[in-house]
Design a protein around this motif. Structure first.
Motif, PDB file in Angstrom:
ATOM      1  N   GLU A 109       0.826  -1.202   0.000  1.00 52.79           N
ATOM      2  CA  GLU A 109       0.000   0.000   0.000  1.00 52.79           C
ATOM      3  C   GLU A 109       0.865   1.260   0.000  1.00 52.79           C
ATOM      4  O   GLU A 109       0.534   2.259  -0.640  1.00 52.79           O
ATOM      5  CB  GLU A 109      -0.921   0.018   1.238  1.00 52.79           C
ATOM      6  N   ASN A 133       5.321   9.144  10.812  1.00 53.77           N
ATOM      7  CA  ASN A 133       4.186   9.091   9.891  1.00 53.77           C
ATOM      8  C   ASN A 133       4.707   9.134   8.460  1.00 53.77           C
ATOM      9  O   ASN A 133       5.658   9.851   8.165  1.00 53.77           O
ATOM     10  CB  ASN A 133       3.256  10.285  10.161  1.00 53.77           C
ATOM     11  N   TRP A 134       4.058   8.379   7.579  1.00 49.00           N
ATOM     12  CA  TRP A 134       4.508   8.338   6.188  1.00 49.00           C
ATOM     13  C   TRP A 134       4.369   9.696   5.523  1.00 49.00           C
ATOM     14  O   TRP A 134       5.015   9.975   4.508  1.00 49.00           O
ATOM     15  CB  TRP A 134       3.718   7.277   5.404  1.00 49.00           C
ATOM     16  N   GLN A 135       3.502  10.557   6.099  1.00 43.49           N
ATOM     17  CA  GLN A 135       3.286  11.871   5.517  1.00 43.49           C
ATOM     18  C   GLN A 135       4.589  12.680   5.477  1.00 43.49           C
ATOM     19  O   GLN A 135       4.822  13.425   4.534  1.00 43.49           O
ATOM     20  CB  GLN A 135       2.237  12.619   6.343  1.00 43.49           C
ATOM     21  N   PRO A 140       1.190   8.674   2.286  1.00 36.92           N
ATOM     22  CA  PRO A 140      -0.152   8.868   2.841  1.00 36.92           C
ATOM     23  C   PRO A 140      -0.085   9.199   4.340  1.00 36.92           C
ATOM     24  O   PRO A 140       0.918   8.927   4.989  1.00 36.92           O
ATOM     25  CB  PRO A 140      -0.815   7.513   2.620  1.00 36.92           C
ATOM     26  N   ASP A 141      -1.172   9.776   4.869  1.00 31.21           N
ATOM     27  CA  ASP A 141      -1.213  10.110   6.299  1.00 31.21           C
ATOM     28  C   ASP A 141      -1.497   8.843   7.089  1.00 31.21           C
ATOM     29  O   ASP A 141      -2.641   8.532   7.397  1.00 31.21           O
ATOM     30  CB  ASP A 141      -2.311  11.168   6.541  1.00 31.21           C
ATOM     31  N   ARG A 142      -0.443   8.107   7.406  1.00 32.63           N
ATOM     32  CA  ARG A 142      -0.618   6.843   8.101  1.00 32.63           C
ATOM     33  C   ARG A 142       0.604   6.637   8.986  1.00 32.63           C
ATOM     34  O   ARG A 142       1.732   6.918   8.580  1.00 32.63           O
ATOM     35  CB  ARG A 142      -0.707   5.712   7.072  1.00 32.63           C
ATOM     36  N   GLU A 143       0.374   6.165  10.192  1.00 35.97           N
ATOM     37  CA  GLU A 143       1.506   5.931  11.080  1.00 35.97           C
ATOM     38  C   GLU A 143       2.402   4.825  10.533  1.00 35.97           C
ATOM     39  O   GLU A 143       1.922   3.875   9.917  1.00 35.97           O
ATOM     40  CB  GLU A 143       0.991   5.537  12.468  1.00 35.97           C
ATOM     41  N   SER A 191       0.078  -5.781   7.422  1.00 38.14           N
ATOM     42  CA  SER A 191      -0.052  -4.357   7.724  1.00 38.14           C
ATOM     43  C   SER A 191      -0.179  -3.554   6.436  1.00 38.14           C
ATOM     44  O   SER A 191       0.177  -4.018   5.359  1.00 38.14           O
ATOM     45  CB  SER A 191       1.169  -3.893   8.510  1.00 38.14           C
ATOM     46  N   ASP A 192      -0.692  -2.324   6.575  1.00 37.03           N
ATOM     47  CA  ASP A 192      -0.747  -1.483   5.381  1.00 37.03           C
ATOM     48  C   ASP A 192       0.149  -0.263   5.531  1.00 37.03           C
ATOM     49  O   ASP A 192       0.066   0.669   4.759  1.00 37.03           O
ATOM     50  CB  ASP A 192      -2.187  -1.074   5.064  1.00 37.03           C
ATOM     51  N   GLY A 193       1.013  -0.285   6.545  1.00 38.10           N
ATOM     52  CA  GLY A 193       1.909   0.853   6.693  1.00 38.10           C
ATOM     53  C   GLY A 193       3.226   0.470   7.334  1.00 38.10           C
ATOM     54  O   GLY A 193       3.780   1.224   8.120  1.00 38.10           O
TER      55      GLY A 193
ATOM     56  N   GLN B 136      -2.445   0.011  14.801  1.00 37.55           N
ATOM     57  CA  GLN B 136      -1.410  -0.111  13.800  1.00 37.55           C
ATOM     58  C   GLN B 136      -1.031  -1.581  13.621  1.00 37.55           C
ATOM     59  O   GLN B 136      -0.769  -2.046  12.528  1.00 37.55           O
ATOM     60  CB  GLN B 136      -0.207   0.654  14.339  1.00 37.55           C
TER      61      GLN B 136
END
Lengths: 275, 292
Positions: A109, A133-135, A140-143, A191-193, B136
């Motif tokens: 993702e 955060n990926w931001q 994207p805004d995701r931890e 996971s997606d992040g 998470q």
């Protein structure tokens, strides 16, 4: 009744006889797939030699060679001086069988959202906990779910040496600590992040390897050519370690791995052959 | 007194068994003490700090102790009421012919290897927790606790069921004869007699919760950190056993790190021993064996 007893006794005897022809191997889970596949093919040629392969991590491979519990240890990093000093009575001998890259990997993702290359400094900031955060990396805004590995894992030593110049560097930003490549791969898929460190051979549709941006702003992707030429910055040798010069069955098996068939197995598993 | 040969053999056999089992426990204790001595003498009270980083010479085990205690509290909070209630049902309410089947199934559950529970935990439980709490990652202390609760439930149920079932029928009959309702029979006649054996079942469950390694190791996240805020179990953590499971094979025998790991093992044993002694003094009733 007596016949039954004799029957079982002879079976036990039979098994204890074949026990002398066992080659015990354990260690790095990165080298494991190559060795277990090679062991299968090796047995077709030498049906009387039994090979027992176990995982555990590079540290386990070295320690158990030092303690005399193994015939061959698998390692995916250099032997540390401290390990050589710890077992003064062991004459460690390493035998390279292939090459591999340790690659920072992310969930698909994140990869699809545009994060396909990072600098080593950025990766360092993630593991230090400065980037959460990926931001912050224009994603994207995701931890970020930061995956670390057990401290004795070869993959971690190689990765941390490249990122922090210290193979035992602490990673205060880590969220989970995992063991084998397999376990790490599962966590990234779920996971997606997530970001983690994996051997080149463990990518799949949900686990994507990042390119690394070097100082001259050139992004080097983890391809077989870049690993072969060492252009990719985190490459390592996959090796076997023995106590002293290998002899007998152990030597036969190592020679088999260095033969054309053996090297083909190395390549089939996603690593780079050395011969 | 003259004893027959077989009686003498029997007596010495029993005697030997006692000596061997006692010796094993003492051996384990001595082994743990000797091997953790290096950590005790070199690190001292430093072990009760929160940072574990062997390469930097830091051996703080507070995070592991926190994890073990947290997981224990969660698991027992779920397993004890659920287990005892189920046991009451199987022993007192369920007709005898079904009880056999239910018990066999439960005992089957108790025999499933923990790695299987661990895999189920990774594939289902941790994913559910992740989705439900929008986390998470579902690999949390809570996941470890719930998984352990599931794992010890069969033990709690089947042993509590035995405890209730072993209360002689005459007590129930007498209580019923006094005109008590079924609930009152259970509360005033059956449970007080079974409480001692139920306590034994709970002790076994406690031992399993504290000692379980593989399943917990897979779902708890294995990070040596005390959650912030303190009671947030929706964060990954580490128990003593998961720490041992992940690190002990990779640590050189005789190193300070090895010694510190063994010290954690010693703590665990002392903890379980203390609980056992406490429970035994608390539940001890003179002349409590009423079964004939």
């Amino acid at each position: 009744m007596r016949n039954l007893f004799l029957f079982f006794f002879s079976i036990i005897l039979l098994f204890s006889c074949s026990e002398s022809k066992v080659v015990k191997i354990a260690g790095s889970s990165t080298v494991l797939p190559v060795i277990s596949q090679a062991a299968e093919q090796f047995r077709l040629k030498h049906p009387n030699i039994r090979i027992i392969v176990n995982a555990g991590g590079s540290g386990v491979g070295v320690n158990q060679i030092g303690e005399g519990k193994l015939d061959i240890g698998m390692i995916s990093r250099e032997l540390a001086q401290s390990e050589i000093d710890r077992y003064p009575n062991t004459a460690f001998q390493t035998h390279d069988i292939g090459r591999d890259a340790v690659v920072p990997v992310v969930s698909s993702e994140i990869y699809d959202a545009g994060i396909q290359a990072l600098t080593l400094a950025q990766i360092g900031d993630i593991y230090k906990g400065d980037i959460r955060n990926w931001q912050a990396l224009s994603g994207p805004d995701r931890e970020i779910l930061v995956l670390d590995k057990e401290s004795s894992r070869g993959t971690r030593h190689v990765f941390m040496s490249a990122v922090f110049n210290d193979k035992n560097a602490a990673a205060p930003g880590a969220d989970l600590v995992l063991g084998s490549n397999n376990e790490e791969q599962t966590a990234i898929v779920q996971s997606d992040g997530a970001i983690g460190m994996l051997s080149h051979a463990w990518f799949n549709a949900d686990v994507k390897g990042l390119s690394i941006i070097l100082a001259d702003n050139k992004a080097i992707s983890p391809t077989l050519e870049n690993i072969r030429s060492s252009a990719f910055p985190i490459v390592r040798a996959l090796s076997l370690v023995t106590n002293g010069q290998p002899e007998g069955d152990v030597k036969l098996f190592i020679d088999f791995l260095l033969s054309d068939t053996g090297q083909q197995i190395v390549e089939d598993n996603g690593y780079v052959r050395i011969r | 007194m003259v004893m027959s040969a077989s009686a003498r053999v029997g007596k010495s056999y029993v005697f030997m068994s006692i000596i061997i089992s006692t010796a094993i426990i003492l051996l384990i204790l001595t082994f743990l003490l000797i091997n953790s001595w290096q950590a005790i003498s070199e690190i001292g009270w430093g072990v009760f700090s929160s940072e574990w980083h062997p390469a930097a010479g830091k051996f703080g085990i507070l995070a592991m102790i926190y994890g073990s205690v947290a997981v224990m509290i969660i698991a027992l909070t779920i397993a004890i009421p659920l287990g005892i209630m189920t046991a009451v049902f199987t022993a007192e309410v369920l007709p005898a012919k079904y009880r056999f089947y239910v018990k066999s199934m439960l005992e089957l559950l108790a025999g499933i290897p923990s790695i299987i529970y661990g895999l189920i935990g990774i594939v289902f439980l941790s994913v559910w927790i992740e989705d439900f709490f929008a986390l998470q990652s579902g690999r949390t202390i809570l996941a470890g606790g719930i998984l352990l609760a599931i794992m010890v439930l069969p033990t709690v149920i089947t042993l509590s069921d035995d405890a209730l079932h072993n209360v002689p029928a005459k007590y129930r009959e007498a209580a019923r004869g006094l005109g008590l309702y079924p609930y009152e029979v259970l509360k005033s006649a059956v449970l007080p007699h079974a409480v001692n054996d139920i306590a034994g079942a709970l002790l076994l469950a406690l031992g399993r919760v504290l000692g379980e390694t593989m399943a917990v190791m897979l779902v708890i996240g294995s990070i040596d950190r005390i959650p912030v805020p303190f009671l947030n179990t929706l964060l990954p953590g580490q128990t003593i056993t998961s720490k041992l499971g992940r690190e002990i094979a990779e640590t050189a025998f005789g190193s300070l790190e090895f010694s510190a790991l063994i010290f954690m093992g010693l703590l665990l044993l002392v903890f379980v021993l203390a609980f056992t002694i406490l429970a035994q003094t608390f539940f001890y009733q003179p002349e409590q064996r009423l079964y004939e």
